[in-house]
Write a protein that holds these residues in place. Structure first.
Motif, short mmCIF file in Angstrom:
data_model
loop_
_atom_site.label_atom_id
_atom_site.label_comp_id
_atom_site.label_asym_id
_atom_site.label_seq_id
_atom_site.Cartn_x
_atom_site.Cartn_y
_atom_site.Cartn_z
N TRP A 80 0.82 -1.21 0.00
CA TRP A 80 0.00 0.00 0.00
C TRP A 80 0.85 1.26 0.00
O TRP A 80 0.47 2.28 -0.58
CB TRP A 80 -1.01 -0.01 1.16
CG TRP A 80 -2.17 -0.89 0.77
CD1 TRP A 80 -2.44 -2.14 1.24
CD2 TRP A 80 -3.16 -0.60 -0.22
NE1 TRP A 80 -3.54 -2.64 0.61
CE2 TRP A 80 -4.02 -1.72 -0.28
CE3 TRP A 80 -3.42 0.49 -1.05
CZ2 TRP A 80 -5.11 -1.79 -1.16
CZ3 TRP A 80 -4.51 0.43 -1.92
CH2 TRP A 80 -5.34 -0.69 -1.96
N ALA A 81 2.02 1.21 0.63
CA ALA A 81 2.93 2.36 0.60
C ALA A 81 3.30 2.66 -0.85
O ALA A 81 3.24 3.80 -1.31
CB ALA A 81 4.18 2.06 1.43
N LEU A 82 3.65 1.60 -1.59
CA LEU A 82 4.05 1.78 -2.99
C LEU A 82 2.86 2.26 -3.83
O LEU A 82 2.99 3.16 -4.67
CB LEU A 82 4.61 0.46 -3.53
CG LEU A 82 5.11 0.47 -4.98
CD1 LEU A 82 6.13 1.58 -5.20
CD2 LEU A 82 5.73 -0.88 -5.33
N ARG A 83 1.69 1.67 -3.58
CA ARG A 83 0.50 2.07 -4.34
C ARG A 83 0.18 3.55 -4.12
O ARG A 83 -0.07 4.29 -5.07
CB ARG A 83 -0.71 1.22 -3.95
CG ARG A 83 -0.65 -0.15 -4.57
CD ARG A 83 -1.70 -1.08 -4.01
NE ARG A 83 -1.31 -2.47 -4.28
CZ ARG A 83 -1.71 -3.50 -3.57
NH1 ARG A 83 -2.52 -3.34 -2.53
NH2 ARG A 83 -1.33 -4.71 -3.89
N PHE A 84 0.20 4.00 -2.86
CA PHE A 84 -0.12 5.41 -2.59
C PHE A 84 0.95 6.34 -3.13
O PHE A 84 0.64 7.45 -3.55
CB PHE A 84 -0.35 5.64 -1.09
CG PHE A 84 -1.74 5.25 -0.67
CD1 PHE A 84 -2.84 5.95 -1.15
CD2 PHE A 84 -1.96 4.18 0.17
CE1 PHE A 84 -4.14 5.59 -0.80
CE2 PHE A 84 -3.25 3.82 0.53
CZ PHE A 84 -4.33 4.51 0.05
N LEU A 85 2.18 5.89 -3.11
CA LEU A 85 3.25 6.71 -3.69
C LEU A 85 2.99 6.92 -5.18
O LEU A 85 3.10 8.04 -5.70
CB LEU A 85 4.60 6.01 -3.47
CG LEU A 85 5.87 6.86 -3.65
CD1 LEU A 85 5.82 8.10 -2.80
CD2 LEU A 85 7.10 6.02 -3.29
N LEU A 86 2.58 5.85 -5.86
CA LEU A 86 2.28 5.97 -7.29
C LEU A 86 1.02 6.81 -7.51
O LEU A 86 0.95 7.58 -8.47
CB LEU A 86 2.13 4.59 -7.92
CG LEU A 86 3.41 3.75 -8.00
CD1 LEU A 86 3.14 2.39 -8.63
CD2 LEU A 86 4.50 4.48 -8.78
N ILE A 87 0.04 6.67 -6.61
CA ILE A 87 -1.18 7.49 -6.74
C ILE A 87 -0.84 8.97 -6.58
O ILE A 87 -1.29 9.82 -7.36
CB ILE A 87 -2.24 7.04 -5.71
CG1 ILE A 87 -2.79 5.66 -6.08
CG2 ILE A 87 -3.39 8.06 -5.64
CD1 ILE A 87 -3.65 5.01 -5.00
#
Lengths: 232, 322
Positions: A80-87
């Motif tokens: 989720w950290a990576l997903r939110f960073l990309l978002i």
């Protein structure tokens, strides 16, 4: 926008009236009253789900955390950290591609949520996985390349989270602030690399994240070129 | 004067189960068996048709049975051992093998025996296993990812099986291969590894009494996600050495290629003995998390089987031969 036009029709005189006007604008601004709260809820949903899985495991003997809960939590938070960073990194490309300028107002919120999940991911690693064994953690950082790379991402993000307030923009100046916040690109690349290196063998999932990151960077790179062409 | 050297695998007087306890156990088993018979009306042969949760009959106790486990080792739950698996043929997430292997066909199953032996040929799974008595072997299982479990396997000594094919003097290594079938094994549709999965042992490692071919767990037929119908179990090596769902056994003179070594030679050596002093580029191997425990425990040399197997590697630099 509608709210703004409507209040603009009235003649505005005096400070009190101005303040009144801003309040009206804010109250009717869908970004403040609809979109931001929705984003808050959506951003907290993964954490709420994790909280439910933990509670279910403790109180009802659920198995949602798998046989290895600490590893599961670590990977879940990392995902989720990576997903939110990309978002967060997608905000500017969305503005460029759709022309929806208001979306930029979500950038800080999304960026801070990305940092929030990064912090939880690291806290889980330090606290639960390594149980504050600082020697082992230091060894990991210097010897395990994927952890070294992950730490680079973290170190890039900390100053960005700290300077995310209006006060800090004023203090260091808009130009410097913008320059500093370019570090998020390094963090994004490092985070994708961290994920790729962590997986064993040749796996698609990290490559998909890497491709999304590359795509987001490409949209940014193409935009100034377009403007150049329009100007000439 | 006769001096008797004791090996760790020798049974101590103190380790022998007292007769009263043994008899109690017998009585208990008889009662349990009677109760079980009511449920399963049909008589079961020693290797029943393949179905998960089928009880295996005639499993003999050994010095590696559950009663003889060290004090700080207790078998993990069936649920843990069958829901948290690395079996990339069925997907790379720990829960994938359980989700994707349920319809995997393990019968009929044939194993090709090739290479430097007097009796090569194809042999059915039943014929491979049946001549040898099934044994209970409770082993520590140490994954290279720094987690571990304790699992009660049911299997046969690998050496006894291999001897029947009469390996020649050229047989210095034995090579194993997993089934290649992307139709049934969705993980093989992606090039995660260079399929089929390949593994190998030096001949003396394969003949060591600790090495087994496992066909069961927890007294039952081995579930698909754990490597049905037959897998290797070499408890002093990292888990990935214990290849699953074997379809080929080949005796050869040269050191065979292995899948993980092909994927990343610097990370996975041919030997891959559990060794807390040689760390892996991704994980320190000094400690491990036993599944079900919160705090890590120290990893033991050769996964705690040092006394039994250290002699196999005498004079070898285990840093070089990791």
């Amino acid at each position: 926008m509608i709210a703004l036009t409507m209040s603009d029709t009235g003649t505005v005189n005096g400070a009190a009236r101005t303040q009144d006007k801003t309040r009206t604008v804010k109250r009717r601004d869908p970004m403040v009253w609809v979109i931001k709260p929705a984003v808050w809820v959506l951003c907290l949903a993964p954490l709420a789900w994790l909280g439910w899985l933990v509670a279910e495991t403790i109180f009802f003997g659920g198995r949602g955390l798998t046989a290895n809960p600490i590893e599961f939590i670590n990977r879940y938070l990392g995902d989720w950290a990576l997903r939110f960073l990309l978002i967060a990194l997608a905000v500017t490309p969305v503005r460029i591609l759709t022309g929806w300028k208001q979306v930029v107002r979500l950038r800080r919120l999304l960026g801070l949520f990305a940092f929030f999940y990064v912090a939880l991911h690291v806290a889980n690693y330090v606290g639960l996985d390594q149980f504050f064994d600082w020697g082992a953690i230091w060894n990991d950082i210097i010897k395990r390349w994927y952890i070294t790379v992950g730490m680079v991402a973290l170190l890039c993000l900390i100053p960005l989270a700290v300077t995310s307030t209006k006060g800090w923009i004023k203090r260091i100046g808009g130009k410097n602030w913008n320059r500093l916040h370019k570090a998020v690109y390094i963090a994004g690349a490092a985070a994708c690399l961290h994920f790729f290196m962590m997986r064993k063998g040749l796996q698609y999932e990290p490559l998909v994240y890497g491709a999304i990151f590359a795509g987001l960077m490409l949209v940014r790179a193409v935009e100034p070129l377009k403007r150049l062409r329009v100007a000439s | 004067m006769l001096i008797k050297h004791r090996k760790a695998s020798d049974v101590l007087g103190s380790e022998i189960t007292p007769k009263s306890v043994f008899d109690d156990r017998r009585r208990f088993l008889k009662t349990a068996a009677l109760a079980g018979a009511g449920l399963a009306a049909s008589a079961l042969p020693s290797l029943p048709a393949y179905a998960a949760r089928t009880k295996l009959e005639g499993v003999e106790k050994t010095k590696w049975s559950v009663e003889n486990l060290p004090e700080n080792d207790t078998p993990n739950s069936y649920e843990d051992a069958t829901s948290y698996n690395n079996f990339y043929e069925f997907g790379t997430a720990k829960g994938d093998p359980k989700d994707n292997a349920q319809d995997f066909k393990t019968s009929p199953w044939e194993i090709a025996v090739e290479g430097a032996c007097a009796k090569p040929g194809k042999i059915s799974f039943e014929d491979l296993i049946k001549p040898t008595t099934l044994e209970e072997r409770v082993y520590r299982f140490r994954c290279v990812e720094a987690w571990s479990m304790v699992i009660p396997w049911v299997g046969v000594p690998l050496g006894e099986v291999l001897k029947r094919f009469e390996p020649t003097s050229d047989a210095r290594y034995v090579y194993f291969e997993t089934l290649l079938d992307p139709e049934q094994m969705p993980g093989q549709r992606a090039p995660v590894l260079n399929w089929p999965y390949k593994e190998g042992l030096r001949m003396d490692e394969a003949m060591h009494p600790l090495s087994i071919l496992a066909v069961g767990m927890y007294g039952e037929v081995i579930p698909n996600q754990n490597g049905a119908p037959v897998r290797l179990m070499v408890p002093w090596k990292y888990g990935f050495k214990s290849i699953k769902s074997i379809v080929k056994i080949k005796f050869q003179k040269s050191m065979p290629p292995t899948s993980w070594n092909e994927a990343a030679a610097r990370e996975y050596g041919f030997y891959s003995n559990v060794n807390p002093k040689v760390s892996h580029p991704r994980w320190s191997q000094a400690s491990e998390r036993r599944i079900g425990e919160i705090f890590k425990r120290k990893t033991l040399m050769f996964n705690g089987y040092e006394e039994e197997v250290a002699s196999l590697y005498e004079g070898m630099d285990l840093r070089k031969w990791y």
